[in-house]
Design a protein around this motif. Structure first.
Motif, PDB file in Angstrom:
ATOM      1  N   GLU A  31      -4.679  10.399  -3.123  1.00  0.00           N
ATOM      2  CA  GLU A  31      -4.761   8.968  -2.832  1.00  0.00           C
ATOM      3  C   GLU A  31      -4.754   8.152  -4.118  1.00  0.00           C
ATOM      4  O   GLU A  31      -5.497   8.440  -5.054  1.00  0.00           O
ATOM      5  CB  GLU A  31      -6.021   8.668  -2.028  1.00  0.00           C
ATOM      6  CG  GLU A  31      -6.142   7.215  -1.589  1.00  0.00           C
ATOM      7  CD  GLU A  31      -7.387   6.964  -0.777  1.00  0.00           C
ATOM      8  OE1 GLU A  31      -8.247   6.170  -1.225  1.00  0.00           O
ATOM      9  OE2 GLU A  31      -7.515   7.588   0.298  1.00  0.00           O
ATOM     10  N   ILE A  32      -3.901   7.139  -4.169  1.00  0.00           N
ATOM     11  CA  ILE A  32      -3.840   6.222  -5.303  1.00  0.00           C
ATOM     12  C   ILE A  32      -3.968   4.804  -4.768  1.00  0.00           C
ATOM     13  O   ILE A  32      -3.249   4.412  -3.845  1.00  0.00           O
ATOM     14  CB  ILE A  32      -2.523   6.360  -6.089  1.00  0.00           C
ATOM     15  CG1 ILE A  32      -2.437   7.732  -6.766  1.00  0.00           C
ATOM     16  CG2 ILE A  32      -2.418   5.255  -7.149  1.00  0.00           C
ATOM     17  CD1 ILE A  32      -1.147   7.954  -7.546  1.00  0.00           C
ATOM     18  N   THR A  33      -4.901   4.054  -5.329  1.00  0.00           N
ATOM     19  CA  THR A  33      -5.057   2.650  -4.947  1.00  0.00           C
ATOM     20  C   THR A  33      -4.555   1.767  -6.085  1.00  0.00           C
ATOM     21  O   THR A  33      -5.024   1.856  -7.219  1.00  0.00           O
ATOM     22  CB  THR A  33      -6.527   2.309  -4.644  1.00  0.00           C
ATOM     23  OG1 THR A  33      -6.983   3.112  -3.554  1.00  0.00           O
ATOM     24  CG2 THR A  33      -6.662   0.843  -4.257  1.00  0.00           C
ATOM     25  N   ILE A  34      -3.586   0.937  -5.769  1.00  0.00           N
ATOM     26  CA  ILE A  34      -3.040  -0.024  -6.728  1.00  0.00           C
ATOM     27  C   ILE A  34      -3.817  -1.329  -6.590  1.00  0.00           C
ATOM     28  O   ILE A  34      -3.926  -1.877  -5.492  1.00  0.00           O
ATOM     29  CB  ILE A  34      -1.545  -0.276  -6.465  1.00  0.00           C
ATOM     30  CG1 ILE A  34      -0.754   1.032  -6.569  1.00  0.00           C
ATOM     31  CG2 ILE A  34      -0.994  -1.317  -7.432  1.00  0.00           C
ATOM     32  CD1 ILE A  34       0.682   0.910  -6.083  1.00  0.00           C
ATOM     33  N   ILE A 117       5.447  -6.306  -4.509  1.00  0.00           N
ATOM     34  CA  ILE A 117       4.579  -5.206  -4.057  1.00  0.00           C
ATOM     35  C   ILE A 117       5.417  -4.086  -3.445  1.00  0.00           C
ATOM     36  O   ILE A 117       5.169  -2.895  -3.697  1.00  0.00           O
ATOM     37  CB  ILE A 117       3.533  -5.714  -3.053  1.00  0.00           C
ATOM     38  CG1 ILE A 117       2.559  -6.685  -3.739  1.00  0.00           C
ATOM     39  CG2 ILE A 117       2.742  -4.546  -2.454  1.00  0.00           C
ATOM     40  CD1 ILE A 117       1.562  -7.327  -2.795  1.00  0.00           C
ATOM     41  N   LEU A 118       6.420  -4.443  -2.655  1.00  0.00           N
ATOM     42  CA  LEU A 118       7.298  -3.428  -2.071  1.00  0.00           C
ATOM     43  C   LEU A 118       8.009  -2.631  -3.166  1.00  0.00           C
ATOM     44  O   LEU A 118       8.132  -1.400  -3.073  1.00  0.00           O
ATOM     45  CB  LEU A 118       8.332  -4.089  -1.156  1.00  0.00           C
ATOM     46  CG  LEU A 118       7.832  -4.680   0.163  1.00  0.00           C
ATOM     47  CD1 LEU A 118       9.009  -5.229   0.961  1.00  0.00           C
ATOM     48  CD2 LEU A 118       7.076  -3.647   0.989  1.00  0.00           C
ATOM     49  N   GLU A 119       8.460  -3.329  -4.190  1.00  0.00           N
ATOM     50  CA  GLU A 119       9.132  -2.654  -5.310  1.00  0.00           C
ATOM     51  C   GLU A 119       8.174  -1.730  -6.043  1.00  0.00           C
ATOM     52  O   GLU A 119       8.530  -0.602  -6.409  1.00  0.00           O
ATOM     53  CB  GLU A 119       9.709  -3.691  -6.272  1.00  0.00           C
ATOM     54  CG  GLU A 119      10.488  -3.088  -7.432  1.00  0.00           C
ATOM     55  CD  GLU A 119      11.050  -4.134  -8.373  1.00  0.00           C
ATOM     56  OE1 GLU A 119      11.634  -3.741  -9.411  1.00  0.00           O
ATOM     57  OE2 GLU A 119      10.917  -5.344  -8.087  1.00  0.00           O
ATOM     58  N   ILE A 123       8.317   2.415  -6.531  1.00  0.00           N
ATOM     59  CA  ILE A 123       8.226   3.102  -7.826  1.00  0.00           C
ATOM     60  C   ILE A 123       7.172   4.207  -7.767  1.00  0.00           C
ATOM     61  O   ILE A 123       7.398   5.331  -8.223  1.00  0.00           O
ATOM     62  CB  ILE A 123       7.898   2.091  -8.944  1.00  0.00           C
ATOM     63  CG1 ILE A 123       9.078   1.142  -9.160  1.00  0.00           C
ATOM     64  CG2 ILE A 123       7.543   2.820 -10.247  1.00  0.00           C
ATOM     65  CD1 ILE A 123       8.782  -0.009 -10.108  1.00  0.00           C
ATOM     66  N   TYR A 124       6.009   3.887  -7.187  1.00  0.00           N
ATOM     67  CA  TYR A 124       4.929   4.868  -7.088  1.00  0.00           C
ATOM     68  C   TYR A 124       5.312   6.022  -6.159  1.00  0.00           C
ATOM     69  O   TYR A 124       4.961   7.170  -6.413  1.00  0.00           O
ATOM     70  CB  TYR A 124       3.642   4.198  -6.593  1.00  0.00           C
ATOM     71  CG  TYR A 124       2.758   3.686  -7.708  1.00  0.00           C
ATOM     72  CD1 TYR A 124       1.596   4.361  -8.077  1.00  0.00           C
ATOM     73  CD2 TYR A 124       3.082   2.533  -8.411  1.00  0.00           C
ATOM     74  CE1 TYR A 124       0.780   3.898  -9.091  1.00  0.00           C
ATOM     75  CE2 TYR A 124       2.280   2.055  -9.428  1.00  0.00           C
ATOM     76  CZ  TYR A 124       1.133   2.747  -9.765  1.00  0.00           C
ATOM     77  OH  TYR A 124       0.334   2.288 -10.796  1.00  0.00           O
ATOM     78  N   SER A 125       6.009   5.711  -5.082  1.00  0.00           N
ATOM     79  CA  SER A 125       6.402   6.761  -4.135  1.00  0.00           C
ATOM     80  C   SER A 125       7.334   7.770  -4.779  1.00  0.00           C
ATOM     81  O   SER A 125       7.264   8.969  -4.498  1.00  0.00           O
ATOM     82  CB  SER A 125       7.086   6.126  -2.915  1.00  0.00           C
ATOM     83  OG  SER A 125       6.183   5.302  -2.219  1.00  0.00           O
ATOM     84  N   ASP A 132      -0.767   9.229  -0.842  1.00  0.00           N
ATOM     85  CA  ASP A 132      -1.164   8.129   0.034  1.00  0.00           C
ATOM     86  C   ASP A 132      -1.440   6.901  -0.827  1.00  0.00           C
ATOM     87  O   ASP A 132      -2.425   6.842  -1.551  1.00  0.00           O
ATOM     88  CB  ASP A 132      -2.412   8.538   0.825  1.00  0.00           C
ATOM     89  CG  ASP A 132      -2.792   7.493   1.857  1.00  0.00           C
ATOM     90  OD1 ASP A 132      -1.955   6.622   2.154  1.00  0.00           O
ATOM     91  OD2 ASP A 132      -3.934   7.550   2.359  1.00  0.00           O
ATOM     92  N   LEU A 133      -0.546   5.912  -0.752  1.00  0.00           N
ATOM     93  CA  LEU A 133      -0.672   4.704  -1.568  1.00  0.00           C
ATOM     94  C   LEU A 133      -1.435   3.626  -0.809  1.00  0.00           C
ATOM     95  O   LEU A 133      -1.136   3.327   0.345  1.00  0.00           O
ATOM     96  CB  LEU A 133       0.707   4.174  -1.948  1.00  0.00           C
ATOM     97  CG  LEU A 133       1.504   4.973  -2.977  1.00  0.00           C
ATOM     98  CD1 LEU A 133       2.884   4.355  -3.156  1.00  0.00           C
ATOM     99  CD2 LEU A 133       0.781   5.034  -4.314  1.00  0.00           C
ATOM    100  N   LYS A 134      -2.423   3.040  -1.459  1.00  0.00           N
ATOM    101  CA  LYS A 134      -3.183   1.935  -0.882  1.00  0.00           C
ATOM    102  C   LYS A 134      -3.077   0.727  -1.805  1.00  0.00           C
ATOM    103  O   LYS A 134      -2.900   0.873  -3.018  1.00  0.00           O
ATOM    104  CB  LYS A 134      -4.644   2.330  -0.664  1.00  0.00           C
ATOM    105  CG  LYS A 134      -4.814   3.458   0.358  1.00  0.00           C
ATOM    106  CD  LYS A 134      -6.266   3.728   0.647  1.00  0.00           C
ATOM    107  CE  LYS A 134      -6.429   4.842   1.679  1.00  0.00           C
ATOM    108  NZ  LYS A 134      -5.822   4.485   2.974  1.00  0.00           N
ATOM    109  N   ILE A 135      -3.203  -0.455  -1.213  1.00  0.00           N
ATOM    110  CA  ILE A 135      -3.075  -1.703  -1.976  1.00  0.00           C
ATOM    111  C   ILE A 135      -4.377  -2.495  -1.887  1.00  0.00           C
ATOM    112  O   ILE A 135      -4.895  -2.757  -0.800  1.00  0.00           O
ATOM    113  CB  ILE A 135      -1.924  -2.579  -1.441  1.00  0.00           C
ATOM    114  CG1 ILE A 135      -0.587  -1.829  -1.521  1.00  0.00           C
ATOM    115  CG2 ILE A 135      -1.837  -3.892  -2.219  1.00  0.00           C
ATOM    116  CD1 ILE A 135      -0.120  -1.531  -2.931  1.00  0.00           C
TER     117      ILE A 135
END
Length: 297
Positions: A31-34, A117-119, A123-125, A132-135
């Motif tokens: 899990e990574i939270t941006i 944010i979509l961009e 990039i992270y994906s 699992d990306l969280k914002i």
């Protein structure tokens, strides 16, 4: 024969165990939270506190603010030091915009922020597959209304979920306050001060369809299921608008969100509708605790 059968059984057990371990590792995604900080309106001349309010336009990683003379760098470092697991410098970003005190500009900025944010997620994906990306978005002042406008800015084929929105001294306005209950925001924290005049002085956009027009902005949202809000004090002091940006307050932000969650979880539905106070008590060594209070109606 017995030895051979035992060896075959052991081999089968080993293969099954390895397969199960691999399956578990696949199911448990990293899990990574941006974290994205969105600043408020820029109402001061460029020569006054220029480095304090300076932000590069667009999405910029905190590490690109190399010098501590830029307050953006200080903000990221303070939060990272307060909670290194939650706020990682390499995953901390600032979104710079014009800061114009204009409703239409905030709508326009929200559309640009949505695409940025979509961009960033794309990039992270690619960089971190099977993650699992969280914002998380943190805002100050009208940066909160920019964030709320992310909901109408979205396109149906590319929805965006904001896992956590933390709003500091956001002017609560008729045009955007109902957006807070939108499903695109999983959880919202809103912190405000009882004596912060800048939060409420901005005139609201006139909406002819509304029977009741409140000229000035407000401090609180309606009680939505996903919104948790509280007045804050620091050592008996009610914060001014700019003080939400200072070290003395920001170092306590992780503790504030934690305590606000605990407070809401302990209240019944009637108590949740009342105004709440989180009073930060800290000493010179950095030790702190929070006293909570729920006001009577």
């Amino acid at each position: 024969m017995k030895i051979k059968n035992i060896l075959l059984l052991c081999a089968c057990i080993f293969i099954c165990a390895k397969a199960a371990t691999h399956e578990n590792s696949q199911s448990k995604k990293k899990e990574i939270t941006i974290t994205i900080w969105v600043h408020g309106s820029n109402i001061t001349p460029d020569l006054i506190l220029r480095n304090f309010f300076y932000h590069q336009k667009g999405m910029v990683n905190a590490l690109q603010y190399r010098s501590p003379r830029y307050h953006a760098r200080v903000i990221a470092e303070v939060l990272s030091e307060a909670d290194p697991k939650k706020y990682q410098m390499e995953n901390f970003y600032f979104y710079g915009w014009s800061g114009a005190l204009c409703y239409d500009k905030r709508e326009e900025t929200a559309r640009s922020l949505y695409l940025a944010i979509l961009e960033l997620k794309n990039i992270y994906s690619k960089k971190y597959p099977n993650t699992d990306l969280k914002i998380r978005i943190i805002t100050h002042s009208h940066g909160g209304n920019v964030a709320l406008n992310l909901c109408p800015a979205q396109k149906n084929d590319t929805p965006l979920i904001i896992d956590e929105l933390i709003m500091l001294a956001a002017p609560v306005q008729l045009a955007t306050k109902d957006l807070a209950q939108n499903s695109c925001f999983k959880k919202i924290y809103s912190f405000y001060s009882g004596t912060d005049l800048y939060q409420i002085l901005d005139f609201q956009r006139v909406r002819k369809k509304r029977r009741t027009l409140k000229i000035y902005s407000e401090r609180r949202f309606d009680e939505f299921d996903n919104v948790r809000q509280a007045k804050v004090k620091l050592n008996c002091w009610s914060l001014m608008h700019i003080e939400f940006l200072l070290k003395k307050f920001l170092r306590h932000l992780p503790l504030l969100t934690k305590e606000l969650d605990a407070l809401y979880d302990s209240l019944d539905d009637n108590a949740k509708k009342r105004e709440k106070l989180l009073h930060i008590k800290s000493d010179r060594k950095g030790n702190a605790y929070i006293r909570t209070k729920v006001f009577r109606r």
